[in-house]
Scaffold this motif. Structure first.
Motif, mmCIF file in Angstrom:
data_model
loop_
_atom_site.group_PDB
_atom_site.id
_atom_site.type_symbol
_atom_site.label_atom_id
_atom_site.label_comp_id
_atom_site.label_asym_id
_atom_site.label_seq_id
_atom_site.Cartn_x
_atom_site.Cartn_y
_atom_site.Cartn_z
ATOM 1 N N ALA A 403 -0.665 -20.102 -21.532
ATOM 2 C CA ALA A 403 -1.202 -20.249 -20.173
ATOM 3 C C ALA A 403 -1.904 -18.978 -19.719
ATOM 4 O O ALA A 403 -2.944 -19.033 -19.055
ATOM 5 C CB ALA A 403 -0.078 -20.612 -19.209
ATOM 6 N N VAL A 404 -1.342 -17.826 -20.090
ATOM 7 C CA VAL A 404 -1.990 -16.556 -19.751
ATOM 8 C C VAL A 404 -3.347 -16.468 -20.441
ATOM 9 O O VAL A 404 -4.342 -16.047 -19.831
ATOM 10 C CB VAL A 404 -1.084 -15.369 -20.153
ATOM 11 N N ARG A 405 -3.388 -16.877 -21.700
ATOM 12 C CA ARG A 405 -4.677 -16.875 -22.412
ATOM 13 C C ARG A 405 -5.655 -17.839 -21.757
ATOM 14 O O ARG A 405 -6.847 -17.552 -21.612
ATOM 15 C CB ARG A 405 -4.469 -17.263 -23.876
ATOM 16 N N ARG A 406 -5.143 -19.011 -21.363
ATOM 17 C CA ARG A 406 -5.998 -20.028 -20.761
ATOM 18 C C ARG A 406 -6.582 -19.570 -19.437
ATOM 19 O O ARG A 406 -7.672 -19.982 -19.052
ATOM 20 C CB ARG A 406 -5.178 -21.312 -20.575
ATOM 21 N N ALA A 407 -5.852 -18.703 -18.724
ATOM 22 C CA ALA A 407 -6.357 -18.177 -17.456
ATOM 23 C C ALA A 407 -7.603 -17.321 -17.669
ATOM 24 O O ALA A 407 -8.412 -17.157 -16.751
ATOM 25 C CB ALA A 407 -5.270 -17.360 -16.758
ATOM 26 N N HIS A 408 -7.754 -16.762 -18.871
ATOM 27 C CA HIS A 408 -8.964 -16.044 -19.283
ATOM 28 C C HIS A 408 -9.315 -14.925 -18.301
ATOM 29 O O HIS A 408 -10.416 -14.855 -17.755
ATOM 30 C CB HIS A 408 -10.133 -17.020 -19.410
ATOM 31 N N ALA A 409 -8.331 -14.061 -18.054
ATOM 32 C CA ALA A 409 -8.509 -12.979 -17.079
ATOM 33 C C ALA A 409 -8.080 -11.643 -17.690
ATOM 34 O O ALA A 409 -7.285 -11.596 -18.631
ATOM 35 C CB ALA A 409 -7.691 -13.251 -15.816
ATOM 36 N N ARG A 410 -8.629 -10.579 -17.141
ATOM 37 C CA ARG A 410 -8.233 -9.237 -17.591
ATOM 38 C C ARG A 410 -6.870 -8.857 -17.027
ATOM 39 O O ARG A 410 -6.114 -8.109 -17.643
ATOM 40 C CB ARG A 410 -9.280 -8.215 -17.142
#
Length: 581
Positions: A403-410
């Motif tokens: 989910a963190v990867r999916r958020a695609h944020a720094r």
């Protein structure tokens, strides 16, 4: 520490196998992702297989923990679980956690094995012969679950492993070795069965993952880690040298062919001009006849159709252009949940030659675990990436990392919204940090604390300031829930019986009663006695009619300066969640 080999299939062997398979897939995940060109070159087969096995392993560990902590008070018996308990937990965990084409097929393989291992009869299926029967049934049931099976995929590798196992005589270690060797030979042959693999210079990624799982099976029964065959090792080395992007380009060229026509893909995907736009996955509660009709409808809508499961619970996977129609088909068949829709274009899975530049990362995002579909919608509207947690089925750390990867944020703010998930969320945060993502974990213990934190979230201010503000808002929110006791137990408010209504404040039982509305009102009064300005009520699907109106009326009558907001949480476990800020 050296692994003590198991001599026959029992609950401990299931536990050991799941743990070793998870470790093996963890080591091979990046390699498998790199050779993933099929059926979609989206580079996630290794990750999907890892998450699927992680869910299976977590379910098995939960069964062992329950037995080890058994109180003998009529709930879970103390001691070691049975083979049936462990095998069913493995299969169920894999089913609910299955990801992607290969993960869904692996879940069915594990389910097929569990059906044999738990079958009742005069001859127990715990020896080498039983393992061979289990592998045969697993391969056959997985093939039946795929709408259009084609050779050269994980299905071919599973069938070859079963063939070799059936031809072997001896104990579980002997049969496991034979299955592993048969799988390696079949994996090395996959490029000759599918042009897309041959052009890319790789073996099938799903099959490579299954070989890792079977290697763990060999280690379980022999204590030895088998080596990959030379052919498979050479294919893996070639894949690493060429890289996934070049493999995907070769796959696209192979798909098009000299005449520009698409071809039928190895797990049922007719991949012409890029293939369907969406991957749709959901769990489905439905009866067998409804699922049979669902298969026909989804097969007409798209491709890469895999439907696995049984006994009323199914995992559905399909690639379509109309994601809404695929979900609607599930609604007509039963009750879909944990719905995941991935737009392939967002990750350039179907982009010709990788020419489109990668999607730019956003600066900051919020990832939150939520207990019901209604709250998932509420959090999503506020801009959060959500992970849905069903009652008694908490997400694993791998699911949070995804989910963190999916958020695609720094930068990512992680809200676990459950005290029991704090360590799981911490492990996920640590993993994400190794990937260069700045993650702050706010230890929210309830979804209502998460709502308070999200309300003050401002992505434009400095990261540290935003985290401090969100943490303060969550910490200033007292939380409560009203639920029904599942069994007799001791609590801080006395002894409760199964079926009693419980009111918990900040995690501790404060009220034991028989009426949901009355218990909720008592809880609310105790919370507001300490002050407050805003009451948040989240109602579950099974909350009685009129409870929200009664609580709102109580606030208006006795607490004039306090506002109330009401949300529908869906199937969230607790009947009512209460937050007081």
């Amino acid at each position: 520490m050296a692994q003590v080999p198991q001599t026959f299939f029992d609950a401990l062997a299931v536990r050991t196998w799941c743990g070793l398979a998870l470790t093996a897939l963890g080591r091979a995940r990046e390699e498998i992702d790199a050779i993933n060109v099929y059926p979609v070159a989206d580079g996630d087969t290794g990750t999907n297989l890892y998450l699927t096995v992680e869910s299976a392993a977590t379910a098995v560990e939960a069964v062992f923990a329950g037995h080890e902590a058994g109180s003998g008070a009529g709930s879970v018996p103390a001691g070691k679980p049975s083979l049936a308990d462990a095998a069913r937990a493995m299969a169920h965990g894999a089913l609910i956690g299955a990801r992607g084409n290969s993960g869904t097929i692996l879940a069915q393989l594990l389910r097929g094995m569990a059906q044999v291992l738990t079958a009742e009869g005069e001859t127990p299926h715990t020896d080498g012969n039983g393992l061979g029967l289990a592998l045969r049934h697993a391969a056959d049931s997985a093939r039946q679950a795929v709408a259009h099976p084609v050779e050269g995929t994980v299905l071919s590798v599973a069938s070859a492993a079963a063939d070799a196992a059936e031809g072997a005589e001896g104990d579980c270690g002997t049969v496991a070795r034979a299955a592993y060797r048969g799988a390696c030979v079949a994996l090395a042959a996959t490029p000759g069965q599918l042009a897309v693999l041959e052009h890319a210079g790789v073996v099938d990624a799903g099959g490579r993952g299954l070989v890792a799982v079977l290697a763990a099976l060999v280690e379980t029964f022999t204590g030895e880690v088998p080596e990959l065959s030379a052919a498979v090792s050479a294919a893996a080395a070639a894949a690493a040298a060429h890289g996934r992007v070049e493999a995907a380009r070769a796959a696209d060229r192979a798909d098009d062919g000299p005449d520009g026509e698409g071809r039928q893909d190895g797990e049922g995907r007719a991949d012409g001009a890029g293939g369907p736009a969406f991957e749709v996955i959901y769990l489905l509660e439905a009866e067998d006849p409804a699922v049979a009709r669902l298969r026909q409808r989804l097969d007409a809508l798209g491709d890469s159709l895999v439907v696995v499961g049984g006994d009323g619970l199914w995992n559905v996977h399909v690639h379509v252009d109309d994601a809404g129609a695929a979900v609607e088909a599930g609604v007509e068949a039963g009750r879909p949940y944990r719905i995941r829709i991935t737009h392939f274009g967002a990750d350039d899975a179907h982009t010709r030659g990788g020419e489109r530049p990668p999607r730019e990362r956003v600066q900051r995002a919020v990832v939150a675990v939520v207990p019901g579909e209604g709250l998932a919608g509420l959090y999503a509207e506020a801009g959060a990436t959500t992970v849905l947690a069903r009652p008694e089925e908490p997400p694993a750390s791998g699911e949070l990392v995804e989910a963190v990867r999916r958020a695609h944020a720094r930068e990512v703010v992680l809200l676990p919204n459950d005290a029991d998930l704090r360590h799981t969320a911490a492990a996920a945060a640590e993993q994400a940090r190794t990937e260069g993502i700045r993650v702050a974990l706010i230890p929210t213990r309830s979804a209502v604390q998460g709502i308070a934190a999200l309300a003050v979230h401002e992505p434009d201010r400095r990261f540290d300031e935003d985290v401090v503000s969100m943490t303060s808002a969550a910490g200033a929110t007292r939380y409560a829930e009203v639920t029904v006791a599942e069994r007799q137990s001791w609590t801080m408010a006395g002894i409760c019986q199964a079926g009693d209504v419980l009111g918990l404040i900040d995690g501790d039982v404060a009220v034991i009663g028989s009426d949901v509305t009355a218990a909720a009102e008592t809880v609310l009064n105790r919370m507001l006695a300490a002050g407050g300005e805003l009451v948040t009520l989240v109602l579950g699907d099974e909350a009685p009619e009129g409870v929200a109106e009664r609580l709102e009326a109580r606030v208006r009558e006795a607490y004039l300066a306090v506002d109330t907001v009401v949300y529908r949480g869906g199937r969230q476990g607790a009947l009512v969640l209460i937050g007081v800020e």
